[in-house]
Design a protein around this motif. Structure first.
Motif, PDB file in Angstrom:
ATOM      1  N   GLU A 196       3.210   9.144   2.317  1.00  0.00           N
ATOM      2  CA  GLU A 196       4.352   8.469   1.696  1.00  0.00           C
ATOM      3  C   GLU A 196       5.582   8.688   2.580  1.00  0.00           C
ATOM      4  N   PHE A 207       2.436  -5.793   2.693  1.00  0.00           N
ATOM      5  CA  PHE A 207       1.035  -5.349   2.704  1.00  0.00           C
ATOM      6  C   PHE A 207       0.452  -5.748   4.050  1.00  0.00           C
ATOM      7  N   TRP A 220       1.912  -0.447   3.025  1.00  0.00           N
ATOM      8  CA  TRP A 220       2.665  -1.304   2.123  1.00  0.00           C
ATOM      9  C   TRP A 220       3.930  -0.583   1.676  1.00  0.00           C
ATOM     10  N   SER A 221       4.866  -1.334   1.112  1.00  0.00           N
ATOM     11  CA  SER A 221       6.119  -0.769   0.619  1.00  0.00           C
ATOM     12  C   SER A 221       6.212  -0.977  -0.885  1.00  0.00           C
ATOM     13  N   TYR A 222       6.864  -0.004  -1.560  1.00  0.00           N
ATOM     14  CA  TYR A 222       7.021  -0.091  -3.003  1.00  0.00           C
ATOM     15  C   TYR A 222       8.229   0.745  -3.408  1.00  0.00           C
ATOM     16  N   SER A 226       7.431   3.679   1.571  1.00  0.00           N
ATOM     17  CA  SER A 226       6.308   3.046   2.248  1.00  0.00           C
ATOM     18  C   SER A 226       5.101   3.966   2.171  1.00  0.00           C
ATOM     19  N   TYR A 227       3.934   3.357   2.141  1.00  0.00           N
ATOM     20  CA  TYR A 227       2.689   4.114   2.075  1.00  0.00           C
ATOM     21  C   TYR A 227       1.766   3.658   3.191  1.00  0.00           C
ATOM     22  N   ALA A 242      -6.037   1.068  -1.888  1.00  0.00           N
ATOM     23  CA  ALA A 242      -4.606   0.781  -1.853  1.00  0.00           C
ATOM     24  C   ALA A 242      -4.166   0.018  -3.093  1.00  0.00           C
ATOM     25  N   LYS A 243      -4.985  -0.918  -3.528  1.00  0.00           N
ATOM     26  CA  LYS A 243      -4.617  -1.732  -4.682  1.00  0.00           C
ATOM     27  C   LYS A 243      -4.625  -0.918  -5.979  1.00  0.00           C
ATOM     28  N   ARG A 246      -1.565   1.359  -5.881  1.00  0.00           N
ATOM     29  CA  ARG A 246      -0.368   0.577  -6.191  1.00  0.00           C
ATOM     30  C   ARG A 246      -0.312   0.193  -7.660  1.00  0.00           C
ATOM     31  N   ASP A 250       2.443   0.551 -11.733  1.00  0.00           N
ATOM     32  CA  ASP A 250       3.011  -0.544 -12.530  1.00  0.00           C
ATOM     33  C   ASP A 250       2.982  -0.217 -14.029  1.00  0.00           C
TER      34      ASP A 250
END
Length: 250
Positions: A196, A207, A220-222, A226-227, A242-243, A246, A250
């Motif tokens: 991270e 992504f 990816w960024s969130y 970033s990860y 990854a999905k 992520r 949520d």
């Protein structure tokens, strides 16, 4: 990335002359390998250096000239020691400045490539170590507090065992001279390093994935972080990891 300006030429010469530090050399090496124009240029420069070294080898000084130079140098050293000390200090400053300028040029041409190279290196080092973690635990409530005091921002730690990705622990990796958290997961016999990144070294991408030397990387960024996930796991399963990671936010 096409051959852009004199920075590429400067960095290739510095790389071939062994003037770069390990991380800078690795970043340039990856860039040369990825770009045919740079690879051709590097080969031509290397060939030219070889030819010049063969045709114009360094010649030893004649003994009489060497003696005169050494005698003169010794005399001047005794008479003007303070000035020679200043010259030595100046040489050190110039060397330091040269190294700094090389680093600046490298960061200007491919700043994110350096970060990526450091992450790949961290993953490879972990695989060669006795264990890939500094703290070994499958309990997220053990791993998360372990990072307190070791990095500036506590990472998100998610239990993904139900999805087939077992948490085995965590470690601290240095990214751009900044300590960052890396969580370690396992999928069958495959190790996944999930780093991270926050702050100035953030890789701001929605992504993205790439393959290098048999390892897959997804980033990816969130929410201003970033990860980066790296593993020898096949890209489809790494993308699933990854999905689900992520999705857990949520």
């Amino acid at each position: 990335m096409p051959l852009s300006d004199d920075n590429d030429l400067h960095l290739i010469h510095a790389y071939l002359d062994g003037e770069l530090d390990v991380m800078a050399a690795l970043a340039v090496e990856r860039k040369i390998a990825a770009e045919p124009d740079l690879r051709k240029l590097a080969d031509e420069i290397a060939d030219l250096k070889t030819v010049l070294a063969e045709k114009f080898p360094p010649e030893p000084l004649p003994p009489r000239l060497r003696s005169r130079i050494e005698a003169t140098f010794a005399l001047e050293t005794r008479r003007r020691m303070p000035n020679w000390a200043k010259i030595a200090a100046s040489i050190l400053v110039v060397a330091a400045l040269s190294s700094t300028l090389t680093s600046i040029a490298l960061r200007r041409t491919a700043p994110q490539e350096i970060v990526v190279a450091e992450l790949f290196d961290g993953h490879l080092r972990s695989l060669m170590a006795a264990q890939p973690t500094d703290v070994a635990s499958s309990d997220q409530h053990t791993v998360k507090p372990w990072f307190n005091g070791r990095i500036t921002q506590s990472p998100r730690v998610v239990d993904l065992a139900a999805q087939g990705f077992e948490l085995v622990g965590g470690r601290v990796d240095v990214v751009g001279k900044t300590p960052s958290s890396t969580l370690v997961y396992r999928r069958r016999e495959h190790v996944i390093s999930l780093t991270e990144i926050s702050g100035r070294d953030q890789l701001d991408v929605p992504f993205d994935w790439r393959t290098e030397n048999g390892f897959n990387m997804i980033r990816w960024s969130y929410r201003e972080r970033s990860y980066v996930a790296i593993s020898d796991l096949n890209v489809n399963e790494l993308e699933t990891f990854a999905k689900v990671f992520r999705g857990s936010a949520d």
